[in-house]
Each structure stands twice: as C-alpha cells, then as structure tokens.
Motif scaffolding. Structure first.
Motif, PDB file in Angstrom:
ATOM      1  N   VAL A 167       0.799  -1.078  -0.296  1.00 49.26           N
ATOM      2  CA  VAL A 167       0.212  -0.268   0.273  1.00 49.26           C
ATOM      3  C   VAL A 167       0.812   1.425   0.033  1.00 49.26           C
ATOM      4  N   VAL A 168       1.463   1.124   1.176  1.00 49.07           N
ATOM      5  CA  VAL A 168       2.629   2.536   1.002  1.00 49.07           C
ATOM      6  C   VAL A 168       3.180   2.673  -0.216  1.00 49.07           C
ATOM      7  N   ALA A 169       4.456   1.728  -0.918  1.00 50.58           N
ATOM      8  CA  ALA A 169       5.088   1.924  -2.380  1.00 50.58           C
ATOM      9  C   ALA A 169       4.080   2.088  -2.872  1.00 50.58           C
ATOM     10  N   GLU A 170       2.701   2.621  -3.045  1.00 52.62           N
ATOM     11  CA  GLU A 170       1.866   3.064  -4.778  1.00 52.62           C
ATOM     12  C   GLU A 170       1.254   4.136  -4.138  1.00 52.62           C
ATOM     13  N   MET A 171       0.997   4.367  -2.667  1.00 54.21           N
ATOM     14  CA  MET A 171       0.829   5.529  -2.445  1.00 54.21           C
ATOM     15  C   MET A 171       1.732   6.634  -1.826  1.00 54.21           C
ATOM     16  N   ALA A 172       2.949   6.026  -0.640  1.00 54.41           N
ATOM     17  CA  ALA A 172       3.202   7.225  -0.214  1.00 54.41           C
ATOM     18  C   ALA A 172       4.644   7.894  -1.491  1.00 54.41           C
ATOM     19  N   ASP A 173       5.122   9.312  -0.704  1.00 54.18           N
ATOM     20  CA  ASP A 173       6.013   9.964  -1.008  1.00 54.18           C
ATOM     21  C   ASP A 173       7.412   9.459  -0.533  1.00 54.18           C
ATOM     22  N   ASP A 174       7.291   9.826   0.736  1.00 57.58           N
ATOM     23  CA  ASP A 174       7.809   9.350   1.850  1.00 57.58           C
ATOM     24  C   ASP A 174       7.553   8.124   2.988  1.00 57.58           C
ATOM     25  N   ILE A 175       8.199   7.494   3.265  1.00 56.63           N
ATOM     26  CA  ILE A 175       8.033   6.186   4.306  1.00 56.63           C
ATOM     27  C   ILE A 175       9.083   6.364   5.669  1.00 56.63           C
ATOM     28  N   LEU A 176       7.930   6.527   6.323  1.00 55.17           N
ATOM     29  CA  LEU A 176       8.889   6.835   7.851  1.00 55.17           C
ATOM     30  C   LEU A 176       8.360   5.154   8.489  1.00 55.17           C
ATOM     31  N   VAL A 177       9.696   3.741   8.669  1.00 54.37           N
ATOM     32  CA  VAL A 177       9.120   2.893   9.410  1.00 54.37           C
ATOM     33  C   VAL A 177       9.025   3.555  10.897  1.00 54.37           C
ATOM     34  N   MET A 178       8.254   2.631  11.778  1.00 55.24           N
ATOM     35  CA  MET A 178       8.348   3.104  12.812  1.00 55.24           C
ATOM     36  C   MET A 178       8.761   1.576  13.627  1.00 55.24           C
ATOM     37  N   TYR A 179       9.057   1.395  15.633  1.00 59.07           N
ATOM     38  CA  TYR A 179       9.772  -0.179  15.587  1.00 59.07           C
ATOM     39  C   TYR A 179       9.679   0.492  16.951  1.00 59.07           C
ATOM     40  N   ALA A 180       8.943  -0.069  17.932  1.00 65.93           N
ATOM     41  CA  ALA A 180       8.876   0.573  19.743  1.00 65.93           C
ATOM     42  C   ALA A 180       8.797   1.715  19.909  1.00 65.93           C
ATOM     43  N   GLY A 181       7.714   2.619  19.063  1.00 65.93           N
ATOM     44  CA  GLY A 181       7.873   4.037  19.157  1.00 65.93           C
ATOM     45  C   GLY A 181       8.665   4.707  18.697  1.00 65.93           C
ATOM     46  N   LYS A 182       9.164   4.440  17.823  1.00 60.17           N
ATOM     47  CA  LYS A 182      10.078   5.227  17.423  1.00 60.17           C
ATOM     48  C   LYS A 182      10.362   5.569  15.745  1.00 60.17           C
ATOM     49  N   SER A 183      10.995   6.085  15.638  1.00 63.47           N
ATOM     50  CA  SER A 183      11.136   6.120  13.054  1.00 63.47           C
ATOM     51  C   SER A 183      12.402   5.507  13.927  1.00 63.47           C
ATOM     52  N   ARG A 240       9.743 -20.167   1.063  1.00 59.44           N
ATOM     53  CA  ARG A 240       9.206 -19.541   2.343  1.00 59.44           C
ATOM     54  C   ARG A 240       9.821 -18.444   2.938  1.00 59.44           C
ATOM     55  N   LEU A 241       8.698 -17.733   3.184  1.00 62.74           N
ATOM     56  CA  LEU A 241       9.196 -16.544   3.919  1.00 62.74           C
ATOM     57  C   LEU A 241       9.999 -16.322   5.224  1.00 62.74           C
ATOM     58  N   ASN A 242      10.716 -15.175   5.110  1.00 59.88           N
ATOM     59  CA  ASN A 242      12.120 -14.844   5.745  1.00 59.88           C
ATOM     60  C   ASN A 242      11.032 -14.033   7.102  1.00 59.88           C
ATOM     61  N   PRO A 243      10.365 -14.364   7.615  1.00 60.21           N
ATOM     62  CA  PRO A 243       9.774 -13.641   9.103  1.00 60.21           C
ATOM     63  C   PRO A 243      10.861 -13.104   9.412  1.00 60.21           C
ATOM     64  N   ILE A 244      10.487 -12.129  10.443  1.00 62.80           N
ATOM     65  CA  ILE A 244      11.464 -11.185  11.472  1.00 62.80           C
ATOM     66  C   ILE A 244      11.403 -12.346  12.830  1.00 62.80           C
ATOM     67  N   ARG A 245      12.405 -12.788  13.474  1.00 62.68           N
ATOM     68  CA  ARG A 245      11.815 -13.859  14.664  1.00 62.68           C
ATOM     69  C   ARG A 245      12.793 -13.008  15.109  1.00 62.68           C
ATOM     70  N   GLY A 246      11.725 -13.385  16.456  1.00 64.34           N
ATOM     71  CA  GLY A 246      10.809 -12.857  17.526  1.00 64.34           C
ATOM     72  C   GLY A 246       9.600 -12.364  17.548  1.00 64.34           C
ATOM     73  N   ASN A 247       9.988 -11.311  18.678  1.00 65.07           N
ATOM     74  CA  ASN A 247       8.026 -10.280  19.137  1.00 65.07           C
ATOM     75  C   ASN A 247       8.857  -9.146  19.016  1.00 65.07           C
ATOM     76  N   PRO A 248       7.395  -8.357  18.706  1.00 63.13           N
ATOM     77  CA  PRO A 248       7.529  -7.169  18.913  1.00 63.13           C
ATOM     78  C   PRO A 248       8.150  -6.945  20.650  1.00 63.13           C
ATOM     79  N   PRO A 249       8.674  -6.109  20.903  1.00 60.16           N
ATOM     80  CA  PRO A 249       9.302  -5.141  22.046  1.00 60.16           C
ATOM     81  C   PRO A 249       8.319  -4.872  23.141  1.00 60.16           C
ATOM     82  N   SER A 250       8.544  -5.314  24.279  1.00 57.47           N
ATOM     83  CA  SER A 250       7.747  -4.918  25.453  1.00 57.47           C
ATOM     84  C   SER A 250       7.586  -3.258  25.829  1.00 57.47           C
ATOM     85  N   LEU A 251       6.454  -2.420  25.641  1.00 56.21           N
ATOM     86  CA  LEU A 251       7.116  -1.149  25.396  1.00 56.21           C
ATOM     87  C   LEU A 251       6.676  -0.429  26.842  1.00 56.21           C
ATOM     88  N   ILE A 252       6.904  -1.468  27.705  1.00 57.54           N
ATOM     89  CA  ILE A 252       6.595  -0.911  29.145  1.00 57.54           C
ATOM     90  C   ILE A 252       8.451  -1.315  29.535  1.00 57.54           C
TER      91      ILE A 252
END
Lengths: 337, 358
Positions: free
Chosen positions: B235-251, B286-298
């Motif tokens: 969706v972003v590839a089709e729509m966006a001019d810029d991309i912001l990737v977020m992880y654990a509340g930070k860019s 096979r796809l290559n998922p990112i290993r592990g889980n999203p981090p705790s935000l606490i």
C-alpha cells in the motif's frame, strides 16, 4: 414488518394457550379438593357434592379445561348441564365473558374482582416505571460520564444501598417517616388517576417510590455499563474526529446506542409489574392484584389464582411482543423478514 | 529538528521538499500509565509533511502508528494518556490549543479515515445523517444544502445511486462502500490533512486498489497532505512519497519511497521487506519472518530497541553499543536511519546479503 407482527401475535396466542393448559393442570394436580375449598370448612359431604356439581369439578379434566376456555371467550353457566337448565333455570348463575369463575372467599365473580383490582396495580406500576426510568437512567448516565470520580461513586454506592434493602423495609420506612411522622405526603391511598390525577400522584407516590427504588438501583448500573460500553465504540471516536461538540456526542451518539438495550429490559420489567406487587400493596394497603394474590394463595382460592397467573403470563407475553416490535423501529439493523 | 536551520536550508537539502512543512511533529511522546507500568507507545517521534504529499507510516502491530495518528487528531485528550512534544499544523501547536479550537480543526482541517468502516460508523443513523452532520458542524448551512453536498460527495467517491444510498444505514452498505462513505465523510470539508489509519485492512484486495486510487485522486483534486498508516508495504509503495518506518514507538528509518524500498538501510526494514511476499520474483518457497516478537513497550530493550531481534549486530564494530546506546536518528538527513552499523557497511550488507533475497 406487518407480517412479522402478525406472526409474533400468532405465536403469542399459541403460547397463551399452552400457558393456560399448564396453569390449569398445575392447579388440578394440587392435593386440595377445589370443591371442598370453595365450599368452606363446615360443609357436609352433600354440600360439597352439590358445589362440585355446580362449579363443574365433577366433569372430566379435559371438559373442565374446555369449559374454562369457553368461559373466557364466551362466558359460561354454573352449573353447566342441560337437565338443570331445563328443569330449574332460576338456579343457574351466568358468568359473562371473560369468565374466570366464582370466588367463594371474596363472594364475587373473579372477573369483577380483577376489574376492580387491576387498575390499582397497573397505575401504580406505571407511576413507578416513570420514576425508575427517569431517575435510573439519568443517574446511570451521570455516573458513566463521571466514571471513577465522586458523582459516580456516590450514585453507584446509593444504588447498591437501595438494592440491598428489602422492599417491605423500604416501604415501611417511607410510610413511617415520610407519611406518618413528618407528614410530607398524605397517607397513601388509591385514588383513580382517571378521576383525580393529582390526588392519584399524591396518594400513590410512596408505593411508587418503594417499587422504583429496587429498579432504580439496577437501572443505574445497567445504564452506566451500557453508556461506558458505547463510549468505547469506534463510532464515538469517529464522532469526535468529525469535530462534534461534547453535547452532540453524548446525547445523539452515546445515549442512542446505550439506551437501546435498556428498552428490552424496561419493557419486560414493566410487564412483570403490571400484574401486581404483593409486598408493596400489602405494606401500603392498596387493594391491587398483588394483595389479591396473597389472599387467594392463603385461602386456596383456585379460580382467582388461576386468573391471576393467566393474566400475569399474558402481560409478560404482550410486553415481549411490544418490545420486539419497538426494537425493529429503534434498531435499524433488526430486520424481520 | 535542531535549532538554527532555516526551512529554506532544509528544503534545499531535500529535493523532494516542495514547500513549507505543513505538519511538523517534534519529539512526540504518548505514554499510557497502566497497572503494569508506563506503556511508551510513542517515544520521541519527529517527522514533517508538506501539502500535497503523502507520508506512509509502516511498522508492526504496537509500533505506535495508530497512537501517533490519534495524537494528531487530539483523540487522547480526556484519556489518561500523557502526551508531550509538539504537533505543529500550519504553525499551530495542536497539543496546546484549546479544546474548542481543536474541535473546530477536527473534521475540518484534519480528517481521519478509520480502519474498520463498519464499527466506525454509527449503526443507528443513516449514512446521510452522519455525513450531513460532519458537514454542518463546520458549515452554517441548511439541511437541504448539506444534503446536496453529501450526495455530491457520495457520488464523487464512487457510490452509485447516491440519492437513494444516502438514506440507507451502514449495515446496508458493503465493506468497500462503507469505506467510500467514510472517505466521503472525511473529505466533505476539504481537509488540509487526511490521516488514513489502515484504510484498506478490512477490505478485500480488489476493493483495496480502488479505495487507494480514490484517495490519491482526491488528493490531486484538493491538494491535501496525507498520512497513510499501514502494515502493508504494498500500500505505501503505491501511495506514499515518503516512508517512515516505526519500531517500538520510535522512527527507525525514513526517506523517499524509492530509497527506502530499493536501498533500505535498517535491519528492521530489511526484515519487513523480506517478510513480504513478492509475486514478481522467483524465490524460495518460504518467507523470512523477523524472528522474535515485538518488544515490550513498558520495558523496551536497552540501547537499540531492535537489538534482541537483529541478525546484524556483529557488523557493528563494538556490538555492545547496540545494547548500551540508542542509535541517533538525524531527521535533517534525506534518508536517516537509526542504526549503529556504519552507513558504508550497511550498504555493503544490503547489496551482498539482503538484495539477492528480496
């Protein structure tokens, strides 16, 4: 919609028939001899036999049931046998439709009794209904809007207190203090709302408040829960994102969603109250159906009890239909095909 | 944005920046106190957006995308969330304005399209009622005028037979039609900023494309700035001019869409791209998922929040830095990346290891 209503009415009719059969069988299954009960304590065997014949308890059970229904629809005669009709028509008592039979204890036709008593119960129930809907819902909404803060805590706390006291206690406390000691209202008495509406309101305020107390407690908590649930809905976020003011958000968007389920419960609660409230009517000495129920049960007044049970069932069934049909208007998603 | 750099310099630095920044988000933090601790859903996010441009915010669930968008709309007001930083819309700080001013901006200058159009529309009111209401709250017009405008808007978003559909309820609309109605509602006041929070997630693929096309069309027409929030890189590839990737509340990475797509620099972005199925490439099954889980935000991992899941820590001269030190993110760069691996090394890894796998 029309077809749906018709179908619901037919189903209700069938339900009423079933209900009447069950009631009839239940009372016939009791160990008491209805003729003996009707005749009184000091009856001779002959007198009992004559009463049994007169009231039709000597007929087969199926016939008795048919006669009961016939009485309801078209009226019936006591005793209902061709020989007596021919030989001594003057001994026949006619009981016009709807005939629930004759109560020896009240020395009156049951239908006359009901006609006298029902308006008392219905008018007090409606009075209480208005009180508990207004106060219960308003308090519930306030509690939800102030969730966790003092108005919420006070209202929910009061509701719990109100809910914890038994009806007779609330009734007696109100009667003793408000009416007798402080004389804030006149002594409770029933005045027909049709002849004197203000007099009715003054006379019935205490029983109505007593009844409403129990329901207010429940409705505060219900309303509060439904409002809070609605406040968490996505469409309220949308309403906020549109830039609507808080009043529109609460009244138009939140309450509309929160109060819809209350309609169902309110309808059924009212339906259940219409057929009398034994405790409140006894405490305030209102001659309603509730008090009649207590008297008939103590005396074993079978015809009156049968009538009350049938009427209560009919109220509940009718309330159900009204609620269902109302719902179709209130909630556009409900489509009855 | 550091002090002392003028807008002109920034613009000169960035060939894609056409004009003044319309929306500037500066060190935005949204924290939720809970019984378990403080949930730092958004933790020091900065980005900016010009008129007529589209920013795509991507990231896993819980990366803070939706919380960011709701902070811009001011939807956290009155909740227990702690919001700090700056959100400047045309120079006006949305975190400081009065409730009444914010209410006037909402729906009028900033509008939002939500993820699930069924639950986001009120079930008891007709589509028309809800859109008319959105128009009338910001325009002092008669019902008939608002209704006419609503019919026009429904027609504009491709709802057939709008004169009839306007009086129907949300449940009588299909999923795609509902989302069109939501878009009509969001655009009825010609907002200058449109936030689309996963606008197509609840829709099937054929309808998705139509909805995205519609949003772009309307952007061309009205010149709005758009933030599109999604976890769907297609969706972003089709729509966006810029991309912001977020992880654990930070860019963690930001840049023009082609840069981020074709020369991503951050191991997390590599992971996102590798886990995306590609129909145009022959590849292993096979796809290559990112290993592990999203981090705790606490209790987010110390240092770089991605470090426990990162396969490239050994590429940093001193891998311990990933645990000890939060990598810097310089928003003044054209393509900033939050990573301790030196830029030249990152390019090398991407070319040699990642690109062949994509």
């Amino acid at each position: 919609m029309f077809a749906y209503t018709i179908r619901r009415l037919l189903a209700a009719f069938v339900l009423l028939i079933l209900m009447s059969i069950v009631t009839f069988l239940l009372f016939n299954a009791s160990a008491q001899d209805p003729a003996r009960l009707a005749c009184g304590k000091n009856c001779t065997v002959e007198q009992i036999a004559s009463v049994r014949h007169k009231l039709g308890y000597d007929k087969p059970i199926a016939t008795q049931y048919v006669l009961l229904i016939k009485g309801l629809v078209a009226g019936r005669d006591f005793p209902d046998d061709a020989a007596t009709k021919k030989n001594a028509p003057q001994t026949i008592t006619h009981c016009g439709a709807p005939c629930f039979g004759y109560s020896n204890f009240q020395t009156s036709l049951v239908s006359t009794l009901i006609k006298e008593r029902l308006p008392v119960s219905i008018s007090v129930a409606f009075f209480a209904f208005v009180l508990w809907m207004v106060f219960g819902i308003v308090s519930g909404v306030i509690a939800a809007l102030f969730r966790g803060r003092w108005p919420d805590k006070i209202l929910v706390g009061l509701a719990l207190v109100g809910y914890s006291f038994p009806t007779f206690f609330i009734g007696l406390v109100l009667y003793t203090y408000i009416a007798l000691q402080w004389q804030l209202v006149p002594t409770p008495e029933y005045i027909s709302p049709l002849s004197d509406p203000v007099g009715f309101l003054r006379g019935a305020i205490l029983p109505a408040v007593t009844l409403a107390m129990i329901y207010i407690a429940g409705y505060v908590r219900l309303t509060r829960a439904y409002v809070l649930e609605a406040m968490g809905e996505d469409y309220l976020r949308t309403a906020r994102a549109k830039g609507l003011n808080e009043r529109t958000i609460v009244i138009k968007h939140t309450l509309r969603a929160a109060l819809t389920p209350i309609t169902t419960i309110a309808g059924l609660d009212l339906g259940a109250l219409l057929a009398g409230t034994p405790i409140t009517e006894t405490v305030f000495n209102f001659n309603g159906v509730g008090k009649l129920t207590v008297q008939s049960a103590t005396n074993g007044d079978l015809p009156t009890l049968t009538a009350i049970v049938l009427i209560s069932a009919a109220f509940i069934i009718v309330a159900n239909i009204v609620v269902d049909v109302l719902y179709a208007y209130i909630d556009p998603r409900v489509r009855y095909a | 944005m550091s002090e002392g750099i003028t807008v002109a310099e920034v613009a000169a630095d960035r060939p894609h920046a056409l004009g003044e920044d319309f929306l500037q988000v500066e060190n935005l933090k949204v924290h939720f106190p809970t019984e378990d601790g403080l949930v730092k859903s958004v933790d020091g996010l900065s980005f900016d957006l010009q008129r007529g441009r589209t920013l795509g915010i991507v990231g896993e669930s819980g990366s803070g995308k939706s919380v960011t968008s709701q902070a811009i709309m001011g939807l956290h007001r009155g909740s227990r969330a702690q919001v700090s930083g700056q959100i400047l819309l045309d120079g006006e700080d949305l975190l400081q304005v009065s409730d009444e001013r914010l209410r006037k901006l909402r729906g009028n200058d900033i509008a939002m399209v939500f993820q699930d159009p069924l639950s986001s529309l009120h079930p008891y009111y007709t589509i028309g009622n809800q859109i008319v209401e959105a128009y009338k709250v910001h325009h002092d017009v008669k019902n008939s005028a608002a209704r006419k405008r609503t019919i026009e808007m429904l027609d504009r978003v491709g709802i057939p037979n709008p004169q009839r559909r306007i009086d129907q309820y949300p449940h009588e609309f299909s999923g795609g039609m509902r989302q069109r109605a939501m878009i009509a509602m969001a655009l009825i006041n010609d907002p200058k900023l449109l936030i689309a929070d996963e606008p197509t997630t609840a829709l099937d693929v054929t309808v998705q494309a139509q909805i995205l096309e519609l949003i772009l069309d309307l952007q061309r027409e009205f010149g709005s700035a758009i933030i599109i929030i999604t976890h769907d890189l297609g969706v972003v590839a089709e729509m966006a001019d810029d991309i912001l990737v977020m992880y654990a509340g930070k860019s963690v990475e930001r840049g023009p869409v082609n840069d981020v797509f074709y020369t991503p620099q951050m191991p997390y972005t590599w992971g996102l791209l590798s886990s995306m199925p590609r129909i145009d490439r022959v590849r292993e099954e096979r796809l290559n998922p990112i290993r592990g889980n999203p981090p705790s935000l606490i209790n987010p991992p110390s240092g770089c929040a991605f470090n426990p899941r990162c396969d490239f820590r050994h590429q940093v001269d001193d891998p311990q830095r990933c645990v000890d030190e939060v990598p810097l993110f310089d928003p003044e760069q054209l393509h900033p990346v939050r990573c301790h691996i030196v830029p030249a090394r990152r390019k090398e890894i991407f070319e040699s290891t990642i690109k062949p796998r994509l």
